[in-house]
Scaffold this active site. Structure first.
Site, PDB file in Angstrom:
ATOM      1  CB  SER A  22      -0.805  -0.030   1.216  1.00  0.00           C
ATOM      2  OG  SER A  22      -0.220   0.283   2.320  1.00  0.00           O
ATOM      3  CG  ASP A  23       1.319   5.956  -1.367  1.00  0.00           C
ATOM      4  OD1 ASP A  23       1.987   6.255  -0.636  1.00  0.00           O
ATOM      5  OD2 ASP A  23       0.881   6.657  -2.063  1.00  0.00           O
ATOM      6  CD1 TRP A  24       4.640   5.559   4.858  1.00  0.00           C
ATOM      7  CD2 TRP A  24       4.665   4.366   2.900  1.00  0.00           C
ATOM      8  NE1 TRP A  24       5.867   4.744   4.973  1.00  0.00           N
ATOM      9  CE2 TRP A  24       5.722   3.984   3.812  1.00  0.00           C
ATOM     10  CE3 TRP A  24       4.427   3.651   2.003  1.00  0.00           C
ATOM     11  CZ2 TRP A  24       6.501   2.908   3.411  1.00  0.00           C
ATOM     12  CZ3 TRP A  24       5.188   2.586   1.494  1.00  0.00           C
ATOM     13  CH2 TRP A  24       6.197   2.368   2.069  1.00  0.00           C
ATOM     14  CB  SER A  25      -1.947   5.908   5.906  1.00  0.00           C
ATOM     15  OG  SER A  25      -1.166   6.110   6.982  1.00  0.00           O
ATOM     16  CB  ALA A  26      -3.149   3.717   0.376  1.00  0.00           C
TER      17      ALA A  26
END
Length: 839
Positions: A333-337
C-alpha cells in the site's frame, strides 16, 4: 482466488469493507511490531451476506464480510527461448539497446525464489506470516517503511525516493524522472536506474520506492515531475529501463502509484472513473512494462478507481495485475492507503507503514489479519501467498547473500549509532551532469544565438540563476525554492549533497573564455534588470515553476500548480530584459509545461532552453548546453500549449460537497498530444519536439516481417492476424507471442549540419479511423549519434502488442480492421517518412 469464486466481481471493480468508524479497543501506542496475535476490534461497514452493492452511506462500492477461500494463480510455464526470450536473473538483465529485441524471461528466477521462500516459511506460525505482511508503524524503524525480522529472515527496509535515497547523507540527488524521460535515451535511463540501485543497496535499503509512472493527464499535476511524461509508451519504456537498472544494482524496485493517481487535490477522497479501454491502453501500460521488467513490488495508490479504493480493488490488483499481467511480486500500500483487513482478499500483500494512520497504534493487518483468518473470513492459503510473495522478492534479488544492513536513520539525523555515514555516491555526479544536459530541450534558437562563443560579457537574471539563500536543503522535503530549481517537493525528493547553480557553471566557462559575468537575482526589480541588460552581449533570464506533493503548500499551490505561468515574476522579468537587450536567452527550470505566450515571439528573445529539473549538477548541465559542450538532443515528454484550456483534462479543485469527489476521465484516449491532434489544436511546442545545433535528414524507409520465436503459439498468432483478440488467461497481456519482435522498420538518418549531434527518431502509428484511436500514437523511438556528413542506418522494431488495441468485449488485445500505417520523424508533428504495415 476471488475472481474464480465471484465471477461478477472480476468484471466490476469493488471495495472491500472499510471501517465505518475508528477501530475500538486498546493497543500499544508506539509498538515496535504490530502484534499478530491480538488486535483492536474493527467494525466493518458491511456485514451482511448480500452480493456486492453500492453503500448509500459511504458512496463507494463494498462487498460483504464473508468467507473467501483462495487458490494461487498459476506460475508461468513457457520455457525460455534464447536469444529472444532468455532466462534472466534480475542482477544480470539483457544489455541495453537502442532498439530492444529481447524479452527477458524472469520466470525461472521467480520459481527459484518461491521455492526458497516456501522452505524458509515451512515452520512459520500464522502470526509470524502475518508479521511479514505488516509494517512496524510510522517512525518505529530506521526507514520510512520497515518489515520486522523473523527467525532467519532479517526484515526489510523500504525507502523513498525515485531520484535518490531520501533522508540519507552522502547520497546523490539524481535528475528527476521527467528529466531522464526528456533524453529519450534508453542507455541513460538504464544507467540512472543502475546508479540509483547501487546507492540504495549501499545504504542497506531492500526496497526502493520508485519509479513513479503515473501519466501527466493533468498538466498542473503536482507529482508529474516524478514520472516520465504524458505518453504511455515513453513512460513505459522509461519505467522498464529504470527497473532493469535498479534491480541490477541489487535493490527491489517499486512500480507506483497503481493507478489513476493523476492529481494531488483530493487524492485520498476522489474516484477516478476510467473506462476499461482507456485504462488498459493509457494508464496501465507502464505497469505492464514494469512487470515485464521483472519488478519486485507494485504500490497501490490513495484514490478510488470507479468507486473502489485502489488498495481494495479486486479488478485492478487480482484480475489485471496478478492474473492478466502475471505479476509474481507483492503489492504494497501507499502510506496509510490500506482501507480494510479484507484488502488482503482483493490482492494487497503488505500494508505500509503498518499503522492505520501515522502513530495510531493499530493496524488493519497485524492482529486483525490473524483474527480474520482464525474467524474464517480470509483463507490461510491467502496469508501464505502474501508472505511468500514478499520473501520470494527478497530471494529474487539475492538479498539473502551478504546484503548490507541499514546504515542510516531516516527519522533521526543525529543518531550516531545507526547513521554510519556510508558514502555511496561513487562518480555518479558525472551521470547526473550528462542526463541533465541530455534531457535539456532547445525550443528556440534564432540568429545563431547558441551555442555561446566566448561572448565579451553576459548578465544573468532571476533567482533561479543562483544558489538558495540558505543552502540547497533550506526547505524540508524541498518545499520551496529561492535559488536554482533542481527538483520538485514532497516524498519524491532527496537531500542535495551539493547543488551547482547556473552562476557557478557559467562562471567556470567564462573564466576560461575571458568573459565578464554579471548578475541580478532579484526577480521583482524589473527596472534594475532592464538597466543592467542594456548593452550586454548576452542577457540570460532564468525562470522556473515548481510543484510537489499535497502535504506541502508552497505560495498557495497545494501540490498541484494553480496555473501554468512562471513563478517569481518570471514573465515580467523576461519582458523587461528583452525590452533592452536584443540577444535575450531564456532558460526554464520547470517541473512541467508553462504557458510562454507573453514573450515567446518577442523578437529580442533569441533562444529558449528548457532545462527541466536536473539534480545536483544543474548549473553545469545548463552551461554545457549553452556553450555547446553538449549539443542539445532532448525532446519534450509533454505538449506545451498556448493556453491552459487547450489541454483535454483540467485540474479539479472544487469539492462537490459529497464524501467523495468524482473525476470522470471523459477524454478517454485523448490526452496531451493525442488530444491536440484529434481536436486540431496548434500547440506552442508539440510532444517530442526539440532542436539541435545541427540538422538531420531521413531516407530509405523499409518495412519487413520477422519470424516468430514462439512456435507453440502459432495458432494465437494466426488468430491475431485474422483480427481475433488474445485469450483470457493468466499472463495473457504479457505473453511472448504478443511482445516478441514481429515487424522491423528501417531507414537512414544523415547529419546534414556542421557539428556532431544526436537525433531522436520517433515512430507513430496511424490506426484506421474505425479503430477509434488518436490520429498518431507513439510506438517507437531510438537515438543515434552522427558526425557531420555521415549517414547511419536505424531500426525500430514493433511487436503485435504495439499494433493492437484493447477489445473491451473480448477482454483481449486485437489487431484493428483496416490498414495500419505509420510515420517516422523528429516529433509528433514533424514527420519525415511514411509507410504501411502489412499484418
Amino acid at each position: 482466488m476471488l475472481s474464480k469464486l465471484l465471477p461478477l466481481l472480476s468484471i466490476l471493480p469493488f471495495v472491500l469493507g472499510a471501517p465505518a468508524s475508528a477501530p475500538t479497543g486498546t493497543s500499544t501506542t508506539t509498538p515496535t511490531v504490530f502484534s499478530a496475535s491480538s488486535s483492536p476490534t474493527l467494525t466493518n461497514s458491511t456485514t451482511s451476506s448480500a452480493p456486492a452493492s453500492t453503500s448509500g452511506a459511504s458512496g463507494f462500492i463494498t462487498i460483504p464480510l464473508s468467507s473467501y477461500p483462495f487458490t494461487p494463480y498459476p506460475t508461468p510455464t513457457l520455457n525460455p527461448r534464447p536469444p529472444v526470450f532468455p532466462a534472466t536473473d534480475p542482477l544480470n538483465p539483457p544489455d541495453v539497446s537502442c532498439d530492444p529485441q529481447v524479452v527477458p524471461d524472469f520466470a525461472p528466477a521467480w520459481a527459484t525464489a518461491y521455492e526458497k521462500a516456501k522452505n524458509l516459511m515451512s515452520d512459520y506460525t500464522l502470526e509470524e506470516k502475518v508479521n511479514i505482511t505488516t509494517g512496524v508503524g510510522w517512525a518505529n524503524g530506521l526507514c520510512v517503511g520497515n518489515i520486522p525480522s523473523n527467525k532467519n529472515f532479517p526484515g526489510l527496509c523500504l525507502e523513498d525516493s525515485p531520484l535518490g535515497v531520501r533522508f540519507a547523507d552522502f547520497a546523490t540527488a539524481f535528475p528527476a524522472g521527467i528529466q531522464v524521460a526528456s533524453t529519450w535515451n534508453r542507455a541513460l535511463m538504464r544507467a540512472r536506474g543502475l546508479a540509483l540501485g547501487q546507492e540504495f543497496k549501499g545504504k542497506g535499503v531492500n526496497i526502493a520506492l520508485g519509479p513513479m509512472m503515473n501519466m501527466g493527464r493533468i498538466a498542473q499535476g503536482g507529482r508529474n515531475w516524478e514520472g516520465f511524461g504524458a505518453d504511455p509508451f515513453l513512460t513505459g519504456e522509461s519505467a522498464y529501463e529504470t527497473i532493469l537498472g535498479l534491480q541490477q544494482g541489487g535493490v527491489q524496485a517499486t512500480a507506483k502509484h497503481f493507478i489513476n493517481n493523476e492529481q494531488e487535490h483530493f487524492r485520498t477522497s476522489e474516484s477516478s472513473n476510467v473506462d476499461d479501454r482507456t485504462q488498459h491502453e493509457i494508464y496501465a501500460h507502464p505497469f505492464l512494462r514494469s512487470v515485464m521488467a521483472g519488478v519486485s513490488s507494485v504500490m497501490c495508490s490513495y484514490n478510488l478507481i470507479n468507486g473502489s479504493y485502489a488498495c481494495n480493488n479486486d479488478k485492478m490488483l487480482n484480475d489485471i495485475l496478478k492474473r492478466e499481467y502475471g505479476f509474481q511480486g507483492f503489492v504494497q500500500s501507499d502510506w496509510s492507503a490500506t482501507m480494510s483487513t479484507l484488502s488482503a482478499v482483493a490482492g494487497l500483500d503488505m500494508t505500509m507503514p503498518g499503522d492505520i494512520t501515522f502513530d495510531s497504534g493499530d493496524s488493519y493487518f497485524g492482529g486483525n489479519l490473524t483474527d480474520y483468518v482464525n474467524d474464517g473470513y480470509i483463507s490461510m492459503a491467502r496469508v501464505d501467498d502474501m508472505a511468500t510473495r514478499i520473501i520470494a522478492a527478497w530471494y529474487y534479488l539475492h538479498q539473502d547473500e551478504n546484503f548490507p544492513t541499514t546504515n542510516f536513520n531516516a527519522f533521526n539525523s543525529n543518531d550516531e549509532v545507526n547513521n554510519q555515514h556510508v558514502n555511496v555516491q561513487s562518480d555518479h555526479y558525472k551521470l547526473v551532469r550528462q542526463i541533465g544536459a541530455a534531457g535539456t530541450v532547445l525550443l528556440k534558437n534564432e540568429n545563431g544565438a547558441l551555442p555561446l562563443n566566448k561572448p565579451r560579457n553576459l548578465v544573468l537574471f532571476g533567482s533561479d540563476a543562483g544558489p538558495g539563500k540558505s543552502g540547497p536543503n533550506e526547505f524540508s522535503d524541498q518545499g520551496g525554492s529561492d535559488g536554482i530549481l533542481a527538483m520538485g517537493w514532497g516524498s519524491g525528493t532527496a537531500d542535495f549533497p551539493y547543488l551547482i547553480s547556473p552562476l557557478e557553471g557559467i562562471q567556470e566557462r567564462a573564466r576560461q573564455d575571458g568573459s565578464s559575468v554579471f548578475w541580478d537575482f532579484d526577480d521583482w526589480n524589473t527596472a534594475l534588470a532592464s538597466n543592467m541588460a542594456f548593452g550586454q552581449a548576452v542577457a540570460v533570464v532564468f525562470i522556473d515553476s515548481d510543484s510537489g506533493e499535497d502535504y506541502i503548500t508552497v505560495d498557495g499551490n497545494q501540490g498541484d500548480r494553480n496555473n501554468l505561468t512562471a513563478w517569481h515574476n518570471g514573465d515580467n522579468l523576461v519582458l523587461a530584459v528583452a525590452a533592452q537587450n536584443n540577444n535575450t536567452i531564456v532558460v526554464v527550470n520547470s517541473v512541467g509545461p508553462l504557458i510562454v505566450e507573453p514573450w515567446i515571439e518577442h523578437p529580442n528573445v533569441t533562444a529558449v532552453v528548457w532545462a527541466g529539473i536536473q539534480g545536483q549538477e544543474a548549473g553545469n548541465s545548463i552551461a554545457d548546453v549553452l556553450y555547446g559542450v553538449y549539443n542539445p538532443s532532448g525532446k519534450l515528454p509533454y505538449t506545451i500549449a498556448k493556453d491552459l484550456a487547450d489541454y483535454s483534462a483540467q485540474l479539479v479543485t472544487e469539492d462537490s460537497g459529497s464524501e467523495f469527489v468524482t473525476i470522470d476521465y471523459t477524454e478517454g484516449l485523448f490526452i496531451d498530444y493525442r488530444h491536440f491532434d484529434q481536436a486540431n489544436i496548434t500547440p506552442r511546442f508539440e510532444f517530442g519536439f526539440g532542436l539541435s545545433y545541427t540538422t538531420f535528414s531521413y531516407s530509405d524507409l523499409d518495412v519487413s516481417t520477422l519470424p516468430s520465436s514462439d512456435s507453440d503459439e502459432q495458432n494465437l498468432i494466426t488468430a491475431w492476424g485474422n483480427g481475433q483478440a488474445s485469450p483470457i488467461a493468466e499472463g495473457s497481456s504479457t505473453a511472448l507471442w504478443l511482445h516478441e519482435p514481429a515487424f522491423q522498420v528501417t531507414f537512414t538518418v544523415t547529419n546534414t549540419g556542421s557539428i556532431a549531434g544526436t537525433e531522436i527518431p520517433q515512430l507513430y502509428i496511424h490506426y484506421p479511423s474505425s479503430a477509434g484511436e488518436p490520429p498518431s500514437v507513439l510506438k517507437g523511438f531510438t537515438n543515434v549519434e552522427i558526425t557531420p556528413g555521415e549517414t547511419e542506418p536505424i531500426s525500430i522494431t514493433l511487436s503485435r502488442y504495439d499494433l493492437s488495441i484493447w477489445d473491451v468485449l473480448a477482454q483481449g488485445w486485437r489487431k484493428p480492421d483496416g490498414q495500419i500505417s505509420f510515420s517516422v520523424g523528429a516529433s509528433s508533428r514533424d514527420f519525415k517518412l511514411q509507410g504501411d504495415i502489412s499484418c
